[in-house]
Write a protein that holds these residues in place. Structure first.
Motif, short mmCIF file in Angstrom:
data_model
loop_
_atom_site.label_atom_id
_atom_site.label_comp_id
_atom_site.label_asym_id
_atom_site.label_seq_id
_atom_site.Cartn_x
_atom_site.Cartn_y
_atom_site.Cartn_z
N PRO A 1 7.14 10.49 -1.40
CA PRO A 1 6.30 9.34 -1.05
C PRO A 1 7.15 8.08 -0.88
O PRO A 1 8.10 7.86 -1.64
N TYR A 2 6.79 7.27 0.09
CA TYR A 2 7.50 6.01 0.32
C TYR A 2 6.48 4.89 0.41
O TYR A 2 5.50 4.99 1.16
N ALA A 3 6.71 3.84 -0.36
CA ALA A 3 5.82 2.68 -0.34
C ALA A 3 6.58 1.48 0.20
O ALA A 3 7.59 1.05 -0.37
N GLY A 4 6.13 0.98 1.34
CA GLY A 4 6.77 -0.18 1.94
C GLY A 4 5.92 -1.43 1.75
O GLY A 4 4.98 -1.44 0.95
N GLU A 5 6.22 -2.46 2.48
CA GLU A 5 5.48 -3.72 2.37
C GLU A 5 4.17 -3.61 3.15
O GLU A 5 4.12 -3.82 4.35
N GLY A 6 3.13 -3.23 2.44
CA GLY A 6 1.82 -3.13 3.07
C GLY A 6 1.51 -1.78 3.69
O GLY A 6 0.45 -1.60 4.29
N PHE A 7 2.40 -0.80 3.52
CA PHE A 7 2.17 0.52 4.10
C PHE A 7 2.77 1.60 3.20
O PHE A 7 3.55 1.32 2.29
N LYS A 8 2.40 2.84 3.50
CA LYS A 8 2.94 3.97 2.76
C LYS A 8 2.96 5.19 3.68
O LYS A 8 2.19 5.27 4.64
N LEU A 9 3.83 6.13 3.36
CA LEU A 9 3.93 7.38 4.11
C LEU A 9 4.76 8.38 3.34
O LEU A 9 5.34 8.04 2.30
N SER A 10 4.81 9.60 3.84
CA SER A 10 5.62 10.66 3.23
C SER A 10 6.84 10.91 4.09
O SER A 10 6.72 11.12 5.30
N THR B 1 3.86 15.57 9.72
CA THR B 1 3.46 15.10 8.39
C THR B 1 3.83 13.65 8.17
O THR B 1 3.05 12.85 7.63
N ALA B 2 5.03 13.27 8.61
CA ALA B 2 5.47 11.88 8.46
C ALA B 2 4.55 10.94 9.21
O ALA B 2 4.12 9.91 8.68
N ALA B 3 4.21 11.29 10.45
CA ALA B 3 3.36 10.41 11.27
C ALA B 3 1.92 10.37 10.75
O ALA B 3 1.31 9.29 10.67
N SER B 4 1.36 11.52 10.38
CA SER B 4 -0.04 11.56 9.95
C SER B 4 -0.24 10.98 8.55
O SER B 4 -1.36 10.60 8.19
N SER B 5 0.82 10.92 7.74
CA SER B 5 0.69 10.39 6.38
C SER B 5 0.73 8.87 6.35
O SER B 5 0.40 8.26 5.32
#
Length: 255
Positions: free
Chosen positions: A89-98, A247-251
């Protein structure tokens, strides 16, 4: 799921009737058969009673749980279920994704407003980027249809480097050495926000991968346009990269 098999052992006592002088056995004839009713001694009854108590205690002590009655991770008989180690999991500034676990962060900046880029260990063409730019739009729908939106951010697909004149070079139109075909479009709504997702196959005349599969997920929030783009070359796409790119794009979503 493997079934749980319980074995039950039944003791069959063979009664041998012999005429004896004692009264410990009663003999009677029922429907032409001889039935022997043997009177058991007190010691025999005590032994059987003790055995029954032991069997009952063992059954209570070895009570089979639902997990023991099955097999595999679903039954959890080998400890905790395995976690998905293929993505992190990756949490950025205002967004998240796998992010695929085997992809590494990259310092290469390709697009305006780029805040993230991870790429495959063995092929930098296979990567994911996130861009955040300011916008006067209130919703992603204000850009028009997904196709109209794509035409406004087509720089994400790569610009044609060649500017000379060609005539149907490599099957492309006159003066063109690149093309983009939209394969799939959707407009999901997540957490009250509308998203545009597009699957695009781009090809170039000098490409060695047979084209690139580029997946875009975009939305608007608080005056910012968020775009996640994950891609892989056509050959690697069909050799296993597809699941990681998809998976990266849909997450991707707003945090």
């Amino acid at each position: 799921m493997a079934s749980s098999t319980a074995l039950f052992f039944h003791s069959h006592a063979a009664a041998f009737c012999k005429p004896t002088g004692g009264s410990s056995s009663n003999r009677r004839l029922v429907s032409g058969r001889v039935v022997c009713q043997a009177a058991e001694s007190e010691s025999t009854l005590s032994r059987r009673l003790a055995l029954t108590v032991l069997i009952g205690a063992a059954a209570v002590g070895s009570k089979v749980s639902p997990a023991d009655a099955a097999y595999g991770e679903a039954a959890n008989i080998f400890g905790k279920p395995k976690t998905n180690t293929e993505f992190s999991p990756y949490a950025g500034e205002g967004f998240k994704l796998s992010i695929p676990s085997k992809w590494n962060p990259s310092g290469e900046v390709e697009y305006p407003g780029q805040v993230l880029r991870f790429e495959d260990n063995f092929d930098s063409t296979t990567n994911v980027t996130v861009t955040i730019t300011t916008t006067d739009k209130k919703s992603i729908a204000d850009y028009g249809s997904p196709e109209e939106f794509l035409s406004q951010v087509d720089y994400l697909l790569g610009k044609q480097a060649y500017s000379g004149k060609t005539d149907s070079e490599g099957g492309f139109g006159s003066g063109l050495v690149a093309s983009a075909n939209i394969l799939e479009v959707s407009t999901p709504e997540v957490g009250g926000k509308k998203y545009y997702t597009l699957s695009v196959l781009t090809r170039t005349a000098d490409g060695t991968e047979g084209g690139r599969h580029q997946l875009l997920t975009a939305t608007v929030s608080d005056g910012k346009l968020y775009i996640c783009k994950a891609q892989a070359g056509d050959k690697r796409w069909f050799k296993g990269a597809r699941q990681f790119v998809e998976t990266a794009a849909s997450s991707f979503s707003l945090a």
